[in-house]
Design a protein around this motif. Structure first.
Motif, PDB file in Angstrom:
ATOM      1  N   THR A  71       0.949  -1.087  -0.205  1.00 46.15           N
ATOM      2  CA  THR A  71      -0.164  -0.066   0.119  1.00 46.15           C
ATOM      3  C   THR A  71       0.881   1.249  -0.073  1.00 46.15           C
ATOM      4  O   THR A  71       2.032   1.351   0.408  1.00 46.15           O
ATOM      5  CB  THR A  71      -0.836   0.129   1.263  1.00 46.15           C
ATOM      6  OG1 THR A  71       0.058   0.200   2.400  1.00 46.15           O
ATOM      7  CG2 THR A  71      -1.732  -1.194   1.399  1.00 46.15           C
ATOM      8  N   LEU A  72       0.198   2.316  -0.440  1.00 39.36           N
ATOM      9  CA  LEU A  72       0.752   3.636  -0.457  1.00 39.36           C
ATOM     10  C   LEU A  72       1.264   3.919   1.113  1.00 39.36           C
ATOM     11  O   LEU A  72       2.404   4.509   1.103  1.00 39.36           O
ATOM     12  CB  LEU A  72      -0.201   4.672  -0.908  1.00 39.36           C
ATOM     13  CG  LEU A  72       0.339   6.254  -0.793  1.00 39.36           C
ATOM     14  CD1 LEU A  72       1.435   6.663  -1.570  1.00 39.36           C
ATOM     15  CD2 LEU A  72      -0.764   7.157  -0.874  1.00 39.36           C
ATOM     16  N   LYS A  73       0.375   3.569   2.072  1.00 39.04           N
ATOM     17  CA  LYS A  73       0.601   3.791   3.385  1.00 39.04           C
ATOM     18  C   LYS A  73       2.108   3.007   3.911  1.00 39.04           C
ATOM     19  O   LYS A  73       2.792   3.655   4.515  1.00 39.04           O
ATOM     20  CB  LYS A  73      -0.560   3.192   4.289  1.00 39.04           C
ATOM     21  CG  LYS A  73      -0.249   3.200   5.932  1.00 39.04           C
ATOM     22  CD  LYS A  73      -0.531   4.521   6.569  1.00 39.04           C
ATOM     23  CE  LYS A  73      -0.347   4.282   7.975  1.00 39.04           C
ATOM     24  NZ  LYS A  73       0.257   5.482   8.583  1.00 39.04           N
ATOM     25  N   GLN A  74       2.111   1.753   3.518  1.00 35.75           N
ATOM     26  CA  GLN A  74       3.473   0.935   3.672  1.00 35.75           C
ATOM     27  C   GLN A  74       4.681   1.776   3.216  1.00 35.75           C
ATOM     28  O   GLN A  74       5.684   1.925   3.857  1.00 35.75           O
ATOM     29  CB  GLN A  74       3.065  -0.369   3.266  1.00 35.75           C
ATOM     30  CG  GLN A  74       2.359  -1.056   4.105  1.00 35.75           C
ATOM     31  CD  GLN A  74       2.112  -2.485   3.467  1.00 35.75           C
ATOM     32  OE1 GLN A  74       2.454  -2.721   2.003  1.00 35.75           O
ATOM     33  NE2 GLN A  74       1.836  -3.701   4.150  1.00 35.75           N
ATOM     34  N   VAL A  75       4.433   2.225   1.905  1.00 41.11           N
ATOM     35  CA  VAL A  75       5.792   2.796   1.342  1.00 41.11           C
ATOM     36  C   VAL A  75       6.087   4.415   2.016  1.00 41.11           C
ATOM     37  O   VAL A  75       7.144   4.521   2.407  1.00 41.11           O
ATOM     38  CB  VAL A  75       5.491   3.204  -0.063  1.00 41.11           C
ATOM     39  CG1 VAL A  75       6.899   3.856  -0.677  1.00 41.11           C
ATOM     40  CG2 VAL A  75       5.251   1.752  -0.818  1.00 41.11           C
ATOM     41  N   MET A  76       5.001   4.879   2.452  1.00 40.55           N
ATOM     42  CA  MET A  76       5.227   6.267   3.074  1.00 40.55           C
ATOM     43  C   MET A  76       5.943   5.700   4.444  1.00 40.55           C
ATOM     44  O   MET A  76       6.811   6.676   4.885  1.00 40.55           O
ATOM     45  CB  MET A  76       3.818   6.753   3.675  1.00 40.55           C
ATOM     46  CG  MET A  76       3.432   7.737   2.559  1.00 40.55           C
ATOM     47  SD  MET A  76       2.249   8.776   3.028  1.00 40.55           S
ATOM     48  CE  MET A  76       0.651   7.538   2.864  1.00 40.55           C
ATOM     49  N   ASP A  77       5.334   4.996   5.170  1.00 41.11           N
ATOM     50  CA  ASP A  77       5.975   4.529   6.594  1.00 41.11           C
ATOM     51  C   ASP A  77       7.622   4.281   6.316  1.00 41.11           C
ATOM     52  O   ASP A  77       8.159   4.545   7.290  1.00 41.11           O
ATOM     53  CB  ASP A  77       5.263   3.497   7.315  1.00 41.11           C
ATOM     54  CG  ASP A  77       3.726   3.977   7.582  1.00 41.11           C
ATOM     55  OD1 ASP A  77       3.663   5.148   7.628  1.00 41.11           O
ATOM     56  OD2 ASP A  77       3.120   2.792   7.830  1.00 41.11           O
ATOM     57  N   GLU A  78       7.704   3.625   5.177  1.00 43.56           N
ATOM     58  CA  GLU A  78       9.284   3.225   4.927  1.00 43.56           C
ATOM     59  C   GLU A  78      10.155   4.123   4.748  1.00 43.56           C
ATOM     60  O   GLU A  78      11.360   4.313   5.158  1.00 43.56           O
ATOM     61  CB  GLU A  78       9.155   1.992   4.098  1.00 43.56           C
ATOM     62  CG  GLU A  78       8.853   0.532   4.715  1.00 43.56           C
ATOM     63  CD  GLU A  78       8.716  -0.342   3.709  1.00 43.56           C
ATOM     64  OE1 GLU A  78       8.217  -1.387   4.217  1.00 43.56           O
ATOM     65  OE2 GLU A  78       9.426  -0.216   2.511  1.00 43.56           O
ATOM     66  N   VAL A  79       9.700   5.032   3.683  1.00 40.06           N
ATOM     67  CA  VAL A  79      10.600   5.973   3.151  1.00 40.06           C
ATOM     68  C   VAL A  79      10.211   7.603   3.213  1.00 40.06           C
ATOM     69  O   VAL A  79      11.081   8.224   2.813  1.00 40.06           O
ATOM     70  CB  VAL A  79      10.673   5.800   1.377  1.00 40.06           C
ATOM     71  CG1 VAL A  79      11.087   4.402   1.151  1.00 40.06           C
ATOM     72  CG2 VAL A  79       9.552   6.120   0.884  1.00 40.06           C
ATOM     73  N   GLY A  80       8.918   7.662   3.939  1.00 47.90           N
ATOM     74  CA  GLY A  80       8.616   9.044   4.128  1.00 47.90           C
ATOM     75  C   GLY A  80       7.652   9.588   3.092  1.00 47.90           C
ATOM     76  O   GLY A  80       7.922   9.139   1.828  1.00 47.90           O
ATOM     77  N   ALA A  81       6.811  10.320   3.324  1.00 47.27           N
ATOM     78  CA  ALA A  81       5.862  10.872   2.310  1.00 47.27           C
ATOM     79  C   ALA A  81       6.866  11.733   1.403  1.00 47.27           C
ATOM     80  O   ALA A  81       6.610  12.017   0.186  1.00 47.27           O
ATOM     81  CB  ALA A  81       4.873  11.526   3.040  1.00 47.27           C
ATOM     82  N   ASP A  82       7.606  12.674   2.034  1.00 45.14           N
ATOM     83  CA  ASP A  82       8.407  13.612   0.975  1.00 45.14           C
ATOM     84  C   ASP A  82       9.103  12.870  -0.036  1.00 45.14           C
ATOM     85  O   ASP A  82       9.227  13.295  -1.218  1.00 45.14           O
ATOM     86  CB  ASP A  82       9.423  14.410   1.971  1.00 45.14           C
ATOM     87  CG  ASP A  82       8.807  15.357   2.883  1.00 45.14           C
ATOM     88  OD1 ASP A  82       7.730  15.925   2.560  1.00 45.14           O
ATOM     89  OD2 ASP A  82       9.228  15.968   3.620  1.00 45.14           O
ATOM     90  N   ALA A  83      10.052  12.010   0.427  1.00 50.36           N
ATOM     91  CA  ALA A  83      10.935  11.048  -0.368  1.00 50.36           C
ATOM     92  C   ALA A  83      10.044  10.461  -1.563  1.00 50.36           C
ATOM     93  O   ALA A  83      10.257  10.402  -2.549  1.00 50.36           O
ATOM     94  CB  ALA A  83      11.736  10.082   0.445  1.00 50.36           C
TER      95      ALA A  83
END
Length: 550
Positions: free
Chosen positions: A384-396
């Motif tokens: 999910t988008l959420k998982q990716v955000m948690d891993e690399v951060g929303a900015d990145a």
RNA sequence: GCGCCUGUAGCUCAGUGGAUAGAGCAUCGGCCUCCGAAGCCGAGGGUCGGAGGUUCAAAUCCUCUCAGGCGCACCA
């Protein structure tokens, strides 16, 4: 910014014609390019005008260029004009031109870069529009990042922008969602259930099922159906993920409302009056082929249910009726075959289909250590988008999506994204601001006050070639936004910022800002202030934060 | 078979018909006593998939062709 330079050239052409050196009438030929020179040895600005005049003048381009260059060089703010290569005229400007620009950046502050090329034009950008049957995945994330950044860029260019999410809360998919929830409820009650291909089996369904049971227990006047309950739970979830990603929509448009308000029936009626509807094999068809589609399309199936396209024609008609000059639809590239039939609708209704602009977001191939990751809502296993955000951060994550044009496929390797986190270009750009702030605090510690913008005029001689190089790049920002808006390509801003950072960091390493020379220090502090302004204005367009410290 | 997108450095990608095609990553070699080393300096690395055409000028425009991806529903 380059307006002034254009005028200088136009004046030169006019004078040359008066003097009989030129015979061509038009002073502004199509294709005349006035641009900032790519290399410093080519001056501040270059123009190809002499090469374009060569045909009508029947003389070699360098000949024409020589004559024009002489006249351009005599202009006040020009220090030198040279003929180069096949016939370019390279214009060297006085330093004051760039110091004036710096002053303008500082006075415009967060408005620097904005323009009014879109003034008076209403644009709607519709994006994400995911089915409310599962969480947002990485592909949605790319569309979300592009749609939001594009909206911001368009706003900066003066357009009146509305961001809309079309929520597919009607039809087969959400029915399956409701059924999936009900089956999980049955399962929780100890019944045997057998899921089919069409059911959603992710853990989130079980979670919603539990909440649904709770809601049922509480009772109340109206018991929500599993479908309605599921949609509202999913919508809330999607909204939260988007908010964390930095995106808020102006409008959530319900597909179901089109049925409720009778707009679908109404639209079909309108088409019927135009003689574009017919019955065949028990279904209702729309003659889209007459308007450029590959074949006619079904609106109402033989079983009486309407198709997705049926609500979409009503939706697009409604959008146009809301008075938008331009409709931007951001779709996954796997829907490209759909464009022709929507365009057919516009033409069938007598609408100008050039108002419709479809941006296709090419596939995001999700990899893990080079190996493809299987995705699919129904299989229940997806990233999910959420998982990716948690891993690399929303900015990145946003920056990464905006680092390439949307019609190019994107490999998103989770392992790579994680391992690159510390060297991701987003930090390189953000570091501009952090560094500027850090230098400012250093100056304060040294007891040096931030100079006032008005001091610039007296500091002109403190700006050397290195400073001018930076200012020249700051000057390109307006053009980048305009072009980014016109071409609807937000990634241009990303590349611009990487270039800016690529100029600023080396500058910092070569030059001390805070020195014993008061004038030089003041000039450089003001320059850095402008760099910080442009960097944060740019990052804001991408929806990426600008931390003061990192 | 038809349609859309993409082929540019080892990898991921920029590139307004213009000048000697550029970044990042990776590789190799240097730089913290000094405003932040998430940084800087340097090196190597290219038949812009291929062939024609238009043009003073083509990675860019046109035609053909090869390769990859995606679409061609009474699904959404």
């Amino acid at each position: 910014m380059k307006q002034g330079v254009k005028e200088i050239i136009e004046t030169a052409v006019y004078e040359a014609r008066e003097a009989g050196e030129l015979t061509t009438d038009e002073s502004s030929l199509p294709g005349i390019v006035v641009e900032q020179s790519k290399k410093e040895e080519f001056g501040d600005f270059s123009t190809n005008i002499a090469m374009l005049l060569t045909k009508s003048e029947r003389r070699p381009p360098r000949d024409i260029a020589e004559k024009l260059a002489e006249r351009i060089a005599s202009s006040e703010s020009v220090t030198k004009a040279e003929v180069a290569g096949p016939g370019f005229i390279n214009i060297f400007l006085d330093r004051s031109f760039w110091v004036d620009l710096l002053e303008r950046i500082l006075s415009c502050k967060e408005l620097y870069g904005t323009s009014s090329i879109g003034k008076g034009k209403k644009v709607q950008v519709e994006f994400v529009s995911a089915n409310p049957t599962g969480p947002l995945h990485i592909g949605h994330g790319r569309g979300a990042a592009v749609g939001d950044a594009l909206s911001r860029v368009l706003k900066a260019a003066g357009y009146d922008v509305t961001k809309e999410f079309y929520i597919n809360d009607a039809g087969r998919q959400v029915y399956n969602l409701g059924e999936s929830i009900k089956m999980r409820v049955d399962e929780l009650e100890g019944k045997e259930v057998e899921f089919s291909e069409n059911h959603y089996r992710g853990d989130y369904i079980t979670d919603i099922a539990k909440e649904y049971c709770e809601a049922l227990k509480k009772g109340g006047g109206s018991v929500p159906t599993a479908v309605e309950f599921g949609i509202s739970a999913m919508k809330k979830w999607i909204e939260e993920d988007l908010k964390e990603f930095g995106i808020e929509f102006d409008n959530w448009f319900s597909e179901k409302s089109l049925d409720d308000d009778g707009l679908v029936v109404d639209t079909i009626e309108e088409l019927k009056k135009k003689g574009l509807i017919y019955e065949k094999e028990g279904a209702t068809w729309f003659k889209t082929e007459e308007y450029g589609d590959d074949k006619d399309r079904v609106l109402i199936k033989a079983d009486g249910e309407r198709t997705y396209f049926a609500s979409d024609i009503a939706y697009h008609r409604d959008k146009m009726r809301r008075g938008f000059d331009t409709l931007v639809n951001i779709w996954g590239a796997d829907h490209h075959g759909y464009e022709a039939r929507v365009r057919a609708l516009f033409r069938a209704l007598g609408l100008d289909d050039s108002a419709l602009k479809v941006i296709f977001i090419q596939l995001v191939a999700l990899l893990r250590g080079g190996e493809p990751v299987a995705m699919g809502k129904r299989s229940g296993e997806f990233v999910t988008l959420k998982q990716v955000m948690d891993e690399v951060g929303a900015d990145a994550c946003r920056f990464f999506f905006l680092m390439r044009k949307s019609d190019a496929q994107l490999d998103f390797d989770l392992k790579l994204a994680k391992s690159q986190a510390s060297e991701n270009p987003v930090y390189y750009v953000q570091y501009c601001n952090a560094r500027v702030n850090s230098i400012f605090s250093h100056a304060v510690e040294k007891g040096i006050a931030m100079p006032d913008d008005s001091e610039l005029a007296g500091l002109a001689d403190k700006f050397g070639p290195e400073e001018i190089r930076l200012i020249r790049h700051l000057g390109r920002f307006e053009e980048v936004i305009e072009r980014s808006a016109r071409e609807m390509e937000p990634h241009r801003v990303t590349f611009y910022l990487m270039e800016l950072a690529g100029l600023f960091h080396p500058y910092y390493n070569r030059n001390r800002v805070v020195t014993d020379d008061t004038g030089t220090t003041a000039a450089r502090l003001l320059l850095l202030k402008a760099v910080g302004t442009v960097a944060s204005n740019g990052l804001r367009l991408l929806g990426v934060s600008t931390p003061e410290k990192m």
